[in-house]
Write a protein that holds these residues in place. Structure first.
Motif, PDB file in Angstrom:
ATOM      1  N   PRO A 112     -71.392  39.461   2.214  1.00  0.00           N
ATOM      2  CA  PRO A 112     -72.004  40.712   1.383  1.00  0.00           C
ATOM      3  C   PRO A 112     -71.353  40.995   0.267  1.00  0.00           C
ATOM      4  O   PRO A 112     -70.095  41.160   0.088  1.00  0.00           O
ATOM      5  N   GLY A 159     -82.124  46.618   5.686  1.00  0.00           N
ATOM      6  CA  GLY A 159     -82.156  45.775   4.990  1.00  0.00           C
ATOM      7  C   GLY A 159     -83.563  44.828   4.537  1.00  0.00           C
ATOM      8  O   GLY A 159     -83.282  43.659   4.010  1.00  0.00           O
ATOM      9  N   CYS A 205     -80.321  49.415   0.136  1.00  0.00           N
ATOM     10  CA  CYS A 205     -80.302  49.439   1.658  1.00  0.00           C
ATOM     11  C   CYS A 205     -79.467  48.459   2.171  1.00  0.00           C
ATOM     12  O   CYS A 205     -78.786  47.521   1.715  1.00  0.00           O
ATOM     13  N   GLY A 206     -79.435  48.116   3.778  1.00  0.00           N
ATOM     14  CA  GLY A 206     -78.741  47.266   4.403  1.00  0.00           C
ATOM     15  C   GLY A 206     -77.604  47.634   5.183  1.00  0.00           C
ATOM     16  O   GLY A 206     -77.011  48.447   4.668  1.00  0.00           O
ATOM     17  N   THR A 207     -77.368  46.909   6.153  1.00  0.00           N
ATOM     18  CA  THR A 207     -76.179  47.154   7.067  1.00  0.00           C
ATOM     19  C   THR A 207     -74.929  47.079   6.216  1.00  0.00           C
ATOM     20  O   THR A 207     -73.971  47.863   6.334  1.00  0.00           O
ATOM     21  N   VAL A 237     -78.238  45.350  -0.548  1.00  0.00           N
ATOM     22  CA  VAL A 237     -79.740  44.555  -0.530  1.00  0.00           C
ATOM     23  C   VAL A 237     -80.473  45.786  -1.282  1.00  0.00           C
ATOM     24  O   VAL A 237     -80.235  47.067  -1.510  1.00  0.00           O
ATOM     25  N   HIS A 273     -79.504  46.361  13.322  1.00  0.00           N
ATOM     26  CA  HIS A 273     -79.644  46.588  11.804  1.00  0.00           C
ATOM     27  C   HIS A 273     -80.930  47.794  11.953  1.00  0.00           C
ATOM     28  O   HIS A 273     -81.276  47.918  11.043  1.00  0.00           O
ATOM     29  N   ARG A 313     -84.015  46.878  -2.590  1.00  0.00           N
ATOM     30  CA  ARG A 313     -85.278  47.066  -2.040  1.00  0.00           C
ATOM     31  C   ARG A 313     -86.250  47.503  -3.384  1.00  0.00           C
ATOM     32  O   ARG A 313     -86.039  48.434  -3.898  1.00  0.00           O
ATOM     33  N   TYR A 338     -82.491  37.632  12.605  1.00  0.00           N
ATOM     34  CA  TYR A 338     -82.265  37.833  11.180  1.00  0.00           C
ATOM     35  C   TYR A 338     -82.070  36.279  10.458  1.00  0.00           C
ATOM     36  O   TYR A 338     -81.057  35.704  10.562  1.00  0.00           O
ATOM     37  N   GLU A 391     -81.046  40.246  -1.163  1.00  0.00           N
ATOM     38  CA  GLU A 391     -79.699  40.422  -0.550  1.00  0.00           C
ATOM     39  C   GLU A 391     -78.727  39.808  -1.476  1.00  0.00           C
ATOM     40  O   GLU A 391     -78.873  38.565  -1.775  1.00  0.00           O
ATOM     41  N   ILE A 405     -85.314  43.266   6.738  1.00  0.00           N
ATOM     42  CA  ILE A 405     -85.116  42.020   7.413  1.00  0.00           C
ATOM     43  C   ILE A 405     -86.444  41.693   8.095  1.00  0.00           C
ATOM     44  O   ILE A 405     -87.116  42.587   8.758  1.00  0.00           O
TER      45      ILE A 405
END
Length: 449
Positions: A393, A239, A415-417, A421, A157, A423, A194, A384, A241
């Motif tokens: 997700p 994300g 954002c986020g894998t 997410v 990530h 932010r 995570y 998330e 994290i």
């Protein structure tokens, strides 16, 4: 809270006077499509005309609440008085000599400030550069040179930039890496602690993740081959994290025991963003090298690697540098940004933003089951989104909420894998009424979606 501004005084309000995007933004979008490479994305469908405090004004006269800060860059505001004053004075003196040709005091002053501000009381030195990716790349260069080793360990990530080496360090394929290989070799990815997605539960996350990382380095990579471990103390693009408590101190202890250079990528999390000058301070982690950019200079391009003097001095003369690295105007802006951070006590401002935002976000999570987790620290917060009742997700709802916020006058980023997410990175100088109103808009967007 109001911005100390040297630029035009902008009303600190959300105001929509046209459809979004308005006619002038649509005209400029057509020109952009004709002149700018298609690979350059646009998050907001509007073009900025002015910005300051907690707002961005577009070319059609619409005023948006800013929960993005240019991706954590304008923490001191878009036109902080000290930044404008110092940069303007330097601009009138000279714009460039090249610090490697005819050096100047501003470069030295910034390095002195970095030595004072970054974690640890050991002797430190810095090299100034242009971008976060360039800083990470130079940190790896320094670590490899100083240790005589090649392997670099990074985390799932993680995000570290868009150069060839930093793309290799970055975890996510699309849009950062897809189609751009082959990448630099000797990069090894290990698990991130995570908590929200740890299979055996967050209570086991730190211990189990650290054990897996240490085993992988010891058995598969070799401690004697490992030059550096590069980590984000609070992951950004991956994300937001926040690693499980205890994980990073364990990794730092392991690195120190085996002569591995510990590199903290504080590019998004540094300079007061998380309620401390640097996010590493939360658990007392003292890295060997720290990379900084984004919030360092109030919006001007500047980056740095700061670290233990013996590591920073390892490379031969001429091995570090660059034509524009530590540009004098950017250095002056950085000194103005640091002055503003001290004068306004921006770490405290970030903590206050968390005090305002987190309860509201948690209340939204109670109301909207699509919010699986609220996380982050200071003014680096996120939610998330998942399919209710699962941890699957939900990128589609994330995109829908994002678009609804933009239409309603709130600038928010994702954002986020997994692309799920939202932010929140408001300027640390944003006023509380504007902050509360932005949260109202966010809540309405969730209700509408």
């Amino acid at each position: 809270m109001t911005e100390q501004s040297g630029g035009p005084s902008l009303p600190q309000e959300r105001r929509l006077v046209t459809e979004i995007p308005g006619p002038r933004s649509r005209e400029l979008a057509a020109r952009k499509q004709a002149a700018v490479a298609a690979g350059v994305p646009t998050v907001m469908p509007v073009f900025a005309q002015a910005a300051g405090g907690g707002v961005v004004l577009d070319v059609d006269g619409n005023s948006f609440i800013d929960f993005g800060s240019g991706i954590a860059v304008t923490s001191v505001g878009n036109s902080a008085e000290a930044v404008v004053r110092r940069a303007g004075e330097q601009l009138a003196r000279f714009t460039h000599t090249c610090a490697m040709i005819a050096p100047y005091e501003g470069y030295v002053e910034v390095c002195e400030e970095l030595a004072r501000l970054t974690p640890g009381d050991h002797a430190k030195k810095s090299v100034l550069l242009n971008s976060g990716a360039e800083a990470v790349e130079n940190a790896v260069k320094i670590a490899r040179y100083a240790t005589g080793r090649q392997a670099v360990v990074v985390f799932e990530h993680g995000y570290h930039g868009r150069t060839n080496l930093t793309m290799a360090l970055t975890a996510k394929d699309m849009p950062y890496k897809h189609g751009f290989g082959p990448f630099a070799p000797e990069i090894y990815r290990v698990p991130m602690a995570y908590p929200f997605r740890w299979l055996t539960g967050p209570e086991n996350c730190a211990e189990q993740a650290a054990a897996q990382v240490i085993e992988k380095i010891t058995k598969e990579i070799g401690t004697e081959n490992t030059a550096a471990i590069v980590f984000e103390p609070l992951q950004g693009e991956g994300g937001f994290i926040e690693p499980a408590k205890g994980f990073l101190p364990r990794i730092a202890e392991f690195a120190a025991a085996h002569g591995i250079v510990l590199v903290a990528d504080e590019i998004q999390s540094g300079f007061c963003r998380t309620g401390q000058w640097f996010a590493c301070e939360d658990e007392g982690v003292v890295p060997d090298l720290v990379t900084t950019a984004k919030g360092i200079a109030g919006g001007l391009p500047l980056a740095a690697v700061t670290g233990r003097a013996e590591l920073m001095d390892a490379a031969h003369v001429g091995g570090l540098g660059g034509t524009y690295g530590g540009n004098p105007v950017a250095c002056a802006a950085a000194l103005g940004a640091i002055e503003t951070m001290r004068t306004l006590d921006l770490p405290a401002r970030a903590r206050r933003i968390e005090e305002v935002m987190k309860p509201r976000l948690r209340a939204m999570a109670e109301r909207f089951p699509v919010i699986g987790e609220v996380r982050g620290r200071g003014a680096m917060l996120a939610v998330e989104l998942v399919k209710p009742g699962t941890k699957d997700p939900d990128a589609a709802t994330t995109s829908a909420v994002l678009a609804a916020c933009h239409r309603a006058g709130l600038l928010v980023l994702s954002c986020g894998t997994y692309g799920n997410v939202l932010r929140f990175l408001p300027p640390l100088v944003i006023g509380e009424p504007l902050l509360e109103e932005g949260l109202d808009v966010l809540e309405e967007a969730f209700a509408g979606v």
